[in-house]
Write a protein that holds these residues in place. Sequence first.
Motif, short mmCIF file in Angstrom:
data_model
loop_
_atom_site.label_atom_id
_atom_site.label_comp_id
_atom_site.label_asym_id
_atom_site.label_seq_id
_atom_site.Cartn_x
_atom_site.Cartn_y
_atom_site.Cartn_z
N ILE B 254 56.37 73.64 8.53
CA ILE B 254 55.13 73.54 9.29
C ILE B 254 55.10 74.61 10.40
CG2 ILE B 254 53.74 72.07 10.79
CD1 ILE B 254 53.78 71.30 7.85
N LEU B 255 56.24 74.81 11.05
CA LEU B 255 56.30 75.86 12.08
C LEU B 255 55.99 77.21 11.45
CD1 LEU B 255 59.46 74.82 14.12
CD2 LEU B 255 57.07 74.63 14.82
N TYR B 297 52.71 65.49 19.58
CA TYR B 297 53.13 66.71 18.89
C TYR B 297 52.41 66.85 17.54
CZ TYR B 297 56.55 69.85 16.63
OH TYR B 297 57.17 70.87 15.97
N ALA B 298 52.35 65.73 16.79
CA ALA B 298 51.68 65.75 15.48
C ALA B 298 50.22 66.14 15.63
CB ALA B 298 51.82 64.39 14.81
N VAL B 299 49.57 65.58 16.66
CA VAL B 299 48.15 65.89 16.88
C VAL B 299 47.98 67.38 17.13
CG1 VAL B 299 46.20 65.52 18.42
CG2 VAL B 299 47.57 63.58 17.67
N ILE B 300 48.87 67.96 17.94
CA ILE B 300 48.79 69.40 18.22
C ILE B 300 48.93 70.20 16.92
CG2 ILE B 300 49.87 71.33 19.44
CD1 ILE B 300 48.67 69.50 21.40
N LEU B 301 49.92 69.83 16.10
CA LEU B 301 50.13 70.52 14.82
C LEU B 301 48.87 70.46 13.96
CD1 LEU B 301 53.69 69.47 13.57
CD2 LEU B 301 52.98 71.61 14.62
N ILE B 302 48.29 69.26 13.88
CA ILE B 302 47.10 69.09 13.05
C ILE B 302 45.96 69.96 13.58
CG2 ILE B 302 45.31 67.45 12.39
CD1 ILE B 302 47.47 65.28 12.32
N TYR C 93 46.17 75.29 -0.19
CA TYR C 93 46.90 74.02 -0.18
C TYR C 93 47.95 73.98 0.92
CZ TYR C 93 51.24 75.79 -2.22
OH TYR C 93 52.41 76.44 -2.41
N VAL C 94 48.35 75.18 1.38
CA VAL C 94 49.32 75.25 2.46
C VAL C 94 48.77 74.58 3.72
CG1 VAL C 94 50.58 76.82 3.94
CG2 VAL C 94 50.26 77.38 1.56
N VAL C 95 47.48 74.80 3.98
CA VAL C 95 46.86 74.19 5.15
C VAL C 95 46.76 72.68 4.95
CG1 VAL C 95 44.77 74.13 6.54
CG2 VAL C 95 45.61 76.30 5.66
N GLN C 96 46.42 72.28 3.72
CA GLN C 96 46.38 70.84 3.43
C GLN C 96 47.74 70.22 3.68
OE1 GLN C 96 45.00 70.41 -0.56
NE2 GLN C 96 42.91 70.91 -0.02
N LEU C 97 48.77 70.94 3.26
CA LEU C 97 50.12 70.43 3.47
C LEU C 97 50.40 70.29 4.96
CD1 LEU C 97 53.27 70.62 1.80
CD2 LEU C 97 53.35 71.98 3.86
N ALA C 98 50.08 71.33 5.73
CA ALA C 98 50.35 71.27 7.17
C ALA C 98 49.61 70.10 7.80
CB ALA C 98 49.95 72.58 7.83
N VAL C 99 48.34 69.92 7.42
CA VAL C 99 47.55 68.85 8.03
C VAL C 99 48.07 67.48 7.61
CG1 VAL C 99 45.27 67.77 8.03
CG2 VAL C 99 45.48 70.23 8.31
N VAL C 101 51.05 66.72 6.52
CA VAL C 101 52.38 66.48 7.09
C VAL C 101 52.24 66.10 8.56
CG1 VAL C 101 54.53 67.57 7.78
CG2 VAL C 101 53.73 67.83 5.46
N GLY C 102 51.31 66.76 9.26
CA GLY C 102 51.03 66.37 10.63
C GLY C 102 50.62 64.90 10.69
N LEU C 103 49.76 64.50 9.75
CA LEU C 103 49.32 63.11 9.67
C LEU C 103 50.50 62.18 9.42
CD1 LEU C 103 46.94 61.09 9.42
CD2 LEU C 103 46.91 61.59 6.98
N GLN C 104 51.41 62.66 8.56
CA GLN C 104 52.62 61.91 8.25
C GLN C 104 53.46 61.65 9.51
OE1 GLN C 104 55.36 64.27 5.86
NE2 GLN C 104 55.55 62.53 4.48
N ILE C 105 53.69 62.72 10.27
CA ILE C 105 54.46 62.56 11.52
C ILE C 105 53.73 61.60 12.45
CG2 ILE C 105 55.50 63.76 13.50
CD1 ILE C 105 55.48 66.31 11.87
N LEU C 106 52.41 61.77 12.52
CA LEU C 106 51.60 60.92 13.40
C LEU C 106 51.74 59.45 13.00
CD1 LEU C 106 49.56 60.97 15.72
CD2 LEU C 106 47.74 61.16 14.03
#
Lengths: 246, 341, 287
Positions: B254-255, B297-302, C93-99, C101-106
């Motif tokens: 992600i980074l 942190y997750a919100v910032i990433l999103i 799809y890379v952006v979908q993955l990032a979003v 995965v962000g949702l996953q962490i959230l």
Amino acid sequence: MENQPMLKVTNLTKKFGNLVAVNNASMEVYPGEIVGLIGPNGAGKTTLFNAITGLYKPENGKVVFKGVNITGFLPHKICKLGMSRTFQVTRAFLHMTVEDTVRVGAYNRRNEKNVLAKVDEIIELCELGDIRTRVCGDLGLAQLRKVELARALATEPEMLLLDEAGAGLNATELSAFMTLLQSLNKDYHITFCVVEHVMQMVMGICQRIVVLDSGELIASGTPSEISHNQRVIEAYLGKRAVNYVN
Amino acid sequence: MNSKRLLNQRNLLMLAALILAALVPLAFRSDQYAMILMTTVLIYAVLATAWNIIGGMAGQLDLAMGAYLGLGAFTAGTLLIRWSITPWIGMFLGGLVSMLFAMLIGFPLFGFKIKELWYALTSSALVTVMQVIFLMWNGVGGPTEVYLPTRISPLYSLRFNTYMPYYYILLVLLVVVIIFNNRIRYSKLGYSLLALGEDEDAVEVLGVNSQASKLKALMIYAFVCGIVGGLYACIYGYLHPSFFSTNMSTEIAILGIVGGLGITYGPLLAAVLLVSFREYLRASLGGGMEGLYLAVYAVILILIALFQPRGLAPLVNSGYRKLQTFFGELRHGKPADVESH
Amino acid sequence: MIETATQSVITGTMMGIIYALIALGLSIIFGVMNVVNFAHGDFVMLAMYLSFTVGTLFAWDAVITPVITVPLLFVFGLITYYLLIDRTLRQMYVVQLAVTVGLQILMRSAALIIWQAQPRALQYSFIQGNIEIGPYSILTSRLVGAVVSLIFIGGIAYFLNKTWSGKAMRAASDDLDVASLMGVNYHRTYALTFAIGAALTAVAGGLLMSFQQTDPQGGVRFGLLSWCVLALAGLGSLPGLIVSGIIVGIAETFAISFIDPRARLLAVYAIFILVLWLRPRGLFGRK
């Protein structure tokens, strides 16, 4: 030597499930020729190209290039042997610049030391100097077609397969393109096999034409022979049209 | 074009950043917490920069970082525990083990043209699989934490009671990885990787062996992860299967994405900015509610992924160019020439 | 030996049908929208926690909790779609993955905040005990889980084939531009698709909660499981999805019975890799 075909395709068959895209096709291309491969839409021309260049594995048949049986070879090996191609729908590296794109091809025969010289040479040859630092994603179709030819030329091929390289070009662009191809053929001794819908180009530069219909080879000959061939006219216009012409 | 020039503006800027990075710990010498934070940031920075080779350049969304890091950690750690081999050697052996493992995994994966989504999924699952295997493998500790001993001397066993030495080792590693990144980027491999990341068939007919190129990229990346793994074990002082972490693996990717795909400094930038931000949040929010800092942190990433899908680097680049143009005009009365990468 | 194997087949089949239900949600999201939802397993995790809370609050059996959790996850799916997914449709799809995965962490950190790190399980259950057939036994709760899953899979099949919304979803999956031309508002269709995918995890979450516990990392396993089932089945065949779920379920119970309980993921992974290598289209895929 002159009589040895550079490319010899024998009884090649490619199927997708039940669909036979290329059926038992055989053709030859001799050194120094420009051969046109024509046929109605869906005749299997692109499939044949893909099978020759190693993107598809044919179910049956043999492809021999410069005396080497290359059937089932991976595309990069075939390129190393001296055959490259362009694509019908341009497949540019959209995020790369023109010079970087050409460089990818140039590495085929060059190392880090002399790769730039080749890039410069090709860019000059294809008149891409004005756009060499532009990103491919920003270019128009005519320019993309040229870039695609340039990167294939950079691999220093003996034979090039062009898949509808003239499609979408206007009259000026087309005649410039034809001049370029003829000079590459004469001065650089590159053998061409071109799939083409633009008849002006086929008739203008091809020394020999091969016609494919529904996956099968139906005719082969000089442009004037082909334009009077019954089966070819049938294939393109349907049976009734032939009766009408007669 | 100017990429060849050694002392261009970009390199000067990097040099300044490097000197700053080398001096900062001296100011925070006594502040243990600051040292932990900076070391953590560096670990992520090294990994994300290395990820750029496989993820950014080759476009293969690798999520298996933890598998390579864990293998490196267990190799270096076990060598020290069993045979008193110094981690200075152990971490390179760990890198080699990870590299060989990557070859075993990558060869069939790339050979069968598993890519994009499916490559991401298989590589992510690989981390979990490795974790399970190491949980079951009692010979290297199984589910229990195995502590690293100090043999001969702290320097020999790479076991220090301050973070400062680790920080500098990681900094050196980061510099090496950055230089390596740039060398690859402007070499045959780099051009091939960038092109195959866009269109694999098209690059094959230009004479590029895409499978071999991807495999090289993956192996280089795994080698770096393995070395970091060896250090990781020494820094934490124990071995545990939790080193095979899917969370950390996806975070590295992600980074890389959020930093800007294919741009060397992108993942580095993202790692430095976001990981320090995360650790800062952890320190300021951590006490009360476990997990809150991660949520923020997750919100910032999103938000970054949604509103800056090409990554942070292009954003910073355009800002940098504006500055450059501004100063160029001041100096020469005309815009300065601008590099593309 | 044979008895253990037969028992494993029985248990694995029950579990596999529930996996098919989970994978169905992922399958329609991926198949219709071509959206890669890396957080799908975490939707299951969230659903299990919600079941836990509802079950504890009202002293209900886990199997009943979907009455409340399904609407909750449906709404959560809608919100997720409009806030996040809708903006990534035209992206790589890379952006979908990032979003996602962000949702996953959230979602994981939210679970950690709300329910803390220790595993949670429900105590109340009126569907207890086993059904004995000769030497074999079937946990009643799993049987109920399998049957309910089959009913919902059948319901989705009916929905996709017989209702206008379902047909719109299938049309959108075939060709987005043509579907838009024919008057399908694809944003709404997609939102509905995503919400249904999320709601299905609520059903599965309730069923799983009647015999399992969950923790904030609980989604990892279901994510891998459902992608594995999807890869095995390919897109577009519901019976294929059920069969694939059962294959994965049986492989898992075999690994548990004959190797080690911890080896269950290894079996799933082995299937996953083998399918991708040998039959990338899946066993029953049409695409």
